[in-house]
Design a protein around this motif. Sequence first.
Motif, PDB file in Angstrom:
ATOM      1  N   ARG A 277       0.800  -1.225   0.000  1.00 17.91           N
ATOM      2  CA  ARG A 277       0.000   0.000   0.000  1.00 17.91           C
ATOM      3  C   ARG A 277       0.834   1.277   0.000  1.00 17.91           C
ATOM      4  NH1 ARG A 277      -3.340  -3.072   4.008  1.00 17.91           N
ATOM      5  NH2 ARG A 277      -4.814  -4.226   2.711  1.00 17.91           N
ATOM      6  N   SER A 278       2.131   1.140  -0.292  1.00 19.18           N
ATOM      7  CA  SER A 278       2.973   2.337  -0.368  1.00 19.18           C
ATOM      8  C   SER A 278       3.515   2.469  -1.786  1.00 19.18           C
ATOM      9  CB  SER A 278       4.155   2.231   0.590  1.00 19.18           C
ATOM     10  OG  SER A 278       3.755   1.746   1.843  1.00 19.18           O
ATOM     11  N   PRO A 279       3.575   3.686  -2.309  1.00 26.69           N
ATOM     12  CA  PRO A 279       4.218   3.864  -3.615  1.00 26.69           C
ATOM     13  C   PRO A 279       5.675   3.408  -3.511  1.00 26.69           C
ATOM     14  CG  PRO A 279       3.040   5.853  -2.920  1.00 26.69           C
ATOM     15  CD  PRO A 279       3.060   4.933  -1.744  1.00 26.69           C
ATOM     16  N   PRO A 280       6.092   2.436  -4.320  1.00 22.11           N
ATOM     17  CA  PRO A 280       7.430   1.849  -4.154  1.00 22.11           C
ATOM     18  C   PRO A 280       8.559   2.882  -4.138  1.00 22.11           C
ATOM     19  CG  PRO A 280       6.153   0.601  -5.744  1.00 22.11           C
ATOM     20  CD  PRO A 280       5.321   1.786  -5.397  1.00 22.11           C
ATOM     21  N   HIS A 281       8.439   3.921  -4.959  1.00 16.83           N
ATOM     22  CA  HIS A 281       9.563   4.867  -5.030  1.00 16.83           C
ATOM     23  C   HIS A 281       9.724   5.661  -3.731  1.00 16.83           C
ATOM     24  CE1 HIS A 281       6.148   7.456  -6.034  1.00 16.83           C
ATOM     25  NE2 HIS A 281       6.914   8.490  -5.728  1.00 16.83           N
ATOM     26  N   LEU A 282       8.718   5.633  -2.875  1.00 22.50           N
ATOM     27  CA  LEU A 282       8.828   6.383  -1.616  1.00 22.50           C
ATOM     28  C   LEU A 282       9.379   5.542  -0.474  1.00 22.50           C
ATOM     29  CD1 LEU A 282       5.567   8.518  -1.719  1.00 22.50           C
ATOM     30  CD2 LEU A 282       7.912   9.176  -2.322  1.00 22.50           C
ATOM     31  N   VAL A 283       9.412   4.237  -0.681  1.00 22.13           N
ATOM     32  CA  VAL A 283       9.948   3.356   0.365  1.00 22.13           C
ATOM     33  C   VAL A 283      11.399   3.029   0.033  1.00 22.13           C
ATOM     34  CG1 VAL A 283       9.725   1.145   1.559  1.00 22.13           C
ATOM     35  CG2 VAL A 283       7.679   2.394   0.849  1.00 22.13           C
ATOM     36  N   GLN A 284      12.290   3.689   0.742  1.00 23.01           N
ATOM     37  CA  GLN A 284      13.712   3.464   0.541  1.00 23.01           C
ATOM     38  C   GLN A 284      14.076   2.045   0.957  1.00 23.01           C
ATOM     39  OE1 GLN A 284      15.939   5.739  -0.529  1.00 23.01           O
ATOM     40  NE2 GLN A 284      17.785   4.537  -0.139  1.00 23.01           N
ATOM     41  N   GLU A 285      13.502   1.625   2.068  1.00 18.57           N
ATOM     42  CA  GLU A 285      13.816   0.312   2.632  1.00 18.57           C
ATOM     43  C   GLU A 285      12.868   0.053   3.795  1.00 18.57           C
ATOM     44  OE1 GLU A 285      17.804   0.976   4.087  1.00 18.57           O
ATOM     45  OE2 GLU A 285      17.135   2.791   5.082  1.00 18.57           O
ATOM     46  N   ILE A 286      12.748  -1.194   4.143  1.00 17.72           N
ATOM     47  CA  ILE A 286      12.016  -1.559   5.363  1.00 17.72           C
ATOM     48  C   ILE A 286      13.036  -2.237   6.272  1.00 17.72           C
ATOM     49  CG2 ILE A 286      10.147  -2.936   6.365  1.00 17.72           C
ATOM     50  CD1 ILE A 286       8.715  -2.791   3.673  1.00 17.72           C
ATOM     51  N   ILE A 287      13.312  -1.608   7.404  1.00 15.62           N
ATOM     52  CA  ILE A 287      14.306  -2.168   8.316  1.00 15.62           C
ATOM     53  C   ILE A 287      13.583  -2.870   9.452  1.00 15.62           C
ATOM     54  CG2 ILE A 287      16.258  -1.658   9.827  1.00 15.62           C
ATOM     55  CD1 ILE A 287      16.702   0.895   8.129  1.00 15.62           C
ATOM     56  N   LEU A 288      13.742  -4.183   9.490  1.00 15.68           N
ATOM     57  CA  LEU A 288      13.175  -4.947  10.599  1.00 15.68           C
ATOM     58  C   LEU A 288      14.263  -5.076  11.654  1.00 15.68           C
ATOM     59  CD1 LEU A 288      11.366  -7.806   8.604  1.00 15.68           C
ATOM     60  CD2 LEU A 288      10.437  -5.617   9.384  1.00 15.68           C
ATOM     61  N   VAL A 289      14.038  -4.504  12.805  1.00 19.39           N
ATOM     62  CA  VAL A 289      15.044  -4.574  13.858  1.00 19.39           C
ATOM     63  C   VAL A 289      14.639  -5.676  14.834  1.00 19.39           C
ATOM     64  CG1 VAL A 289      16.310  -3.297  15.617  1.00 19.39           C
ATOM     65  CG2 VAL A 289      15.410  -2.083  13.618  1.00 19.39           C
ATOM     66  N   ASP A 290      15.401  -6.751  14.816  1.00 21.14           N
ATOM     67  CA  ASP A 290      15.117  -7.877  15.708  1.00 21.14           C
ATOM     68  C   ASP A 290      15.792  -7.609  17.051  1.00 21.14           C
ATOM     69  OD1 ASP A 290      14.918 -10.201  17.096  1.00 21.14           O
ATOM     70  OD2 ASP A 290      16.022 -11.444  15.664  1.00 21.14           O
ATOM     71  N   ASP A 291      14.954  -7.254  18.028  1.00 14.32           N
ATOM     72  CA  ASP A 291      15.487  -6.894  19.340  1.00 14.32           C
ATOM     73  C   ASP A 291      15.777  -8.164  20.152  1.00 14.32           C
ATOM     74  OD1 ASP A 291      16.329  -5.543  21.538  1.00 14.32           O
ATOM     75  OD2 ASP A 291      14.346  -4.785  22.128  1.00 14.32           O
ATOM     76  N   PHE A 292      16.691  -8.963  19.641  1.00 16.55           N
ATOM     77  CA  PHE A 292      17.174 -10.150  20.340  1.00 16.55           C
ATOM     78  C   PHE A 292      16.029 -11.103  20.673  1.00 16.55           C
ATOM     79  CE2 PHE A 292      19.706 -12.143  23.941  1.00 16.55           C
ATOM     80  CZ  PHE A 292      20.687 -12.646  23.107  1.00 16.55           C
ATOM     81  N   SER A 293      15.217 -11.387  19.639  1.00 18.16           N
ATOM     82  CA  SER A 293      14.105 -12.315  19.832  1.00 18.16           C
ATOM     83  C   SER A 293      14.629 -13.713  20.112  1.00 18.16           C
ATOM     84  CB  SER A 293      13.238 -12.368  18.567  1.00 18.16           C
ATOM     85  OG  SER A 293      12.650 -11.117  18.331  1.00 18.16           O
ATOM     86  N   THR A 294      13.806 -14.515  20.767  1.00 13.82           N
ATOM     87  CA  THR A 294      14.203 -15.883  21.064  1.00 13.82           C
ATOM     88  C   THR A 294      13.463 -16.887  20.189  1.00 13.82           C
ATOM     89  OG1 THR A 294      12.540 -15.945  22.803  1.00 13.82           O
ATOM     90  CG2 THR A 294      14.771 -15.371  23.462  1.00 13.82           C
ATOM     91  N   LYS A 295      12.377 -16.452  19.548  1.00 20.59           N
ATOM     92  CA  LYS A 295      11.563 -17.414  18.789  1.00 20.59           C
ATOM     93  C   LYS A 295      12.271 -17.851  17.513  1.00 20.59           C
ATOM     94  CE  LYS A 295       7.034 -16.115  20.508  1.00 20.59           C
ATOM     95  NZ  LYS A 295       5.793 -15.389  20.228  1.00 20.59           N
ATOM     96  N   GLU A 296      12.206 -19.133  17.267  1.00 21.19           N
ATOM     97  CA  GLU A 296      12.928 -19.742  16.144  1.00 21.19           C
ATOM     98  C   GLU A 296      12.481 -19.197  14.792  1.00 21.19           C
ATOM     99  OE1 GLU A 296      16.030 -21.259  15.158  1.00 21.19           O
ATOM    100  OE2 GLU A 296      15.524 -21.382  17.299  1.00 21.19           O
ATOM    101  N   HIS A 297      11.173 -18.976  14.637  1.00 20.90           N
ATOM    102  CA  HIS A 297      10.670 -18.543  13.318  1.00 20.90           C
ATOM    103  C   HIS A 297      11.187 -17.164  12.903  1.00 20.90           C
ATOM    104  CE1 HIS A 297       7.315 -16.884  15.964  1.00 20.90           C
ATOM    105  NE2 HIS A 297       7.665 -15.828  15.270  1.00 20.90           N
ATOM    106  N   LEU A 298      11.738 -16.434  13.844  1.00 18.56           N
ATOM    107  CA  LEU A 298      12.204 -15.079  13.517  1.00 18.56           C
ATOM    108  C   LEU A 298      13.663 -15.058  13.055  1.00 18.56           C
ATOM    109  CD1 LEU A 298      10.403 -13.284  16.465  1.00 18.56           C
ATOM    110  CD2 LEU A 298       9.785 -13.181  14.045  1.00 18.56           C
ATOM    111  N   LYS A 299      14.255 -16.236  12.916  1.00 23.49           N
ATOM    112  CA  LYS A 299      15.659 -16.306  12.495  1.00 23.49           C
ATOM    113  C   LYS A 299      15.737 -16.683  11.007  1.00 23.49           C
ATOM    114  CE  LYS A 299      16.427 -15.114  16.634  1.00 23.49           C
ATOM    115  NZ  LYS A 299      16.712 -13.716  16.936  1.00 23.49           N
ATOM    116  N   GLU A 300      16.270 -17.884  10.687  1.00 19.90           N
ATOM    117  CA  GLU A 300      16.463 -18.229   9.262  1.00 19.90           C
ATOM    118  C   GLU A 300      15.160 -18.199   8.460  1.00 19.90           C
ATOM    119  OE1 GLU A 300      18.384 -21.216  11.243  1.00 19.90           O
ATOM    120  OE2 GLU A 300      19.276 -19.265  11.665  1.00 19.90           O
TER     121      GLU A 300
END
Length: 525
Positions: A103-126
């Motif tokens: 839902r965002s115009p692609p040219h306006l999204v430079q990047e999406i930075i997901l910051v993983d604050d030291f999660s422990t759940k397995e699905h959030l890794k590989e």
Amino acid sequence: MHRVLSMDATLAPRDPRAPGQFGHPVAVPDDKQEEAKSRWKEGNFNVYLSDLIPVDRAITDTRPAGCSEQQVHDDLPSTSIIMCFVDEVWSTLLRSVHSVLGRSPPHLVQEIILVDDFSTKEHLKEQLDAYMSRFPKVKILRLRERHGLIRARLAGAQVATGAVLTFLDSHVECNVGWLEPLLERVRLRRTKVACPVIEVISDKDMSYMTVDNFQRGIFTWPMNFGWRQIPQEVIEKNKIKETDIIRCPVMAGGLFSIEKKYFSELGMYDPGLDVWGGENMELSFKVWMCGGEIEIVPCSRVGHIFRNDNPYSFPKERVRTVERNLARVAEVWLDEYKELFYGHAYHLLLSAVDVGDLRPQSRLREQLRCKTFRWYLQNVYPDLEAPLVKASGLLMNVALAGCIAVEGTTLAFRECDVNNPNQKFNYTWLRLVQHGELCLAPAGVLGAVGLRRCQGRSRSLAWLHRSLAAAQPGLAEHLISEQQQQQPPGPACLEAAPSRRALRVKRCDPGNPHQKWRFGRYHAD
Ligand code: UDP
Ligand code: MN
């Protein structure tokens, strides 16, 4: 300029019968109740249902009429989207990311930075790496230890390359046309901080619900964030339209766009704030007092799952963490008004929380030549009740109609005289009965009362009166000393002795009018 883009791209054609499609509520089937219940704690919302709903579902376009026709500039700045998460549920994290991508115009999204604050759940890794690898704009920043939301955002901001930073939670759904109106505000003036309207994704049935218009972000003492509707008469008098920008005394904190360079000039967040909480107050005061503005943009709407409790652990206890953060903010930004904060959170004063080193923040405030908190109250949040003292004026005894007077460094009991400045006292938020630098206090000798140099944090100088005394039956009009009594046991009250017209503390007696006092004016209950 061009008409705001209402794009809504999907991975595949949408199935109108999919659960939760169009933001509709979903019910848990009878035979899945147990499973749904047991999975609730994974995120403190209905995780079972979230997993059933398409990650790119449609939601109702809840923008007020007129938004979709609004014009925005062709040269809007691009933004880095920063989404911090700790142990976020898989499907909600994905839905958050897809709502941005779709839902965002692609040219306006430079990047999406997901910051993983030291999660422990397995699905959030590989698994997450693998999933996101097909979206070149999505970057994952892994923190090596738990930073907490505040410092995790700072870590994301550090690596961001867009001109604007847009912070989002990791359980949101951005609605159509959400981004351009935010960036338009920042383009208009680089010191504007633009917030979308935060709508509600139900934690129970995952439905997408709109919220009332004309809501401002406010706070009440001791710095509790809240929403308050602009009164109907104000809306009518000023002919405020549903699409009009709303200036907010404080922002909710989770979702906003800010120019990256401006954020950095403001020193970003105080890095001394821990984990979660109070950072929205800090940034709000900083922005307003140092030349910026906080705005809600009604044509930008983002859904958020509101939860009853944080599903992650706090390195230190939650309440203590938030209170310490707020005390830090109060110390740096509230000037003389910090007494209102401590008066409403008196236990913080007594426990003398260690707020850490405040000098870098105070220096920053000086360097930025920020305005005073008084200015903020007068210009940004004039409807906040913020009397600097609870009561003031003469302090009159109810039985004798005489008043307390300061004579040199001693106390006397005299005829009341409103024109005598020596009879003027303040009853402060720190519970002091104060005349200049001097405070009324039980003296060393048994039952005597005298004057001592005021010290806000000293309980032995504090007196309970009115609402503070009301817990003790019949003593609301009394002045109960907070000094620990040796003899006699039980609460001690200020009394004007009937015969000698002298002052003393005696055992509190609800029926005794010589122990009842009235200040000239009461400014707060
Ligand atoms: N978060 C984080 N580290 C923390 C606490 C929170 O990265 O130590 C993230 C969390 O996953 C969420 C965002 O910060 O995406 C805001 O937290 P939360 O949703 O719990 O705050 P709320 O919306 O309840 O105010
Ligand atoms: Mn949240």
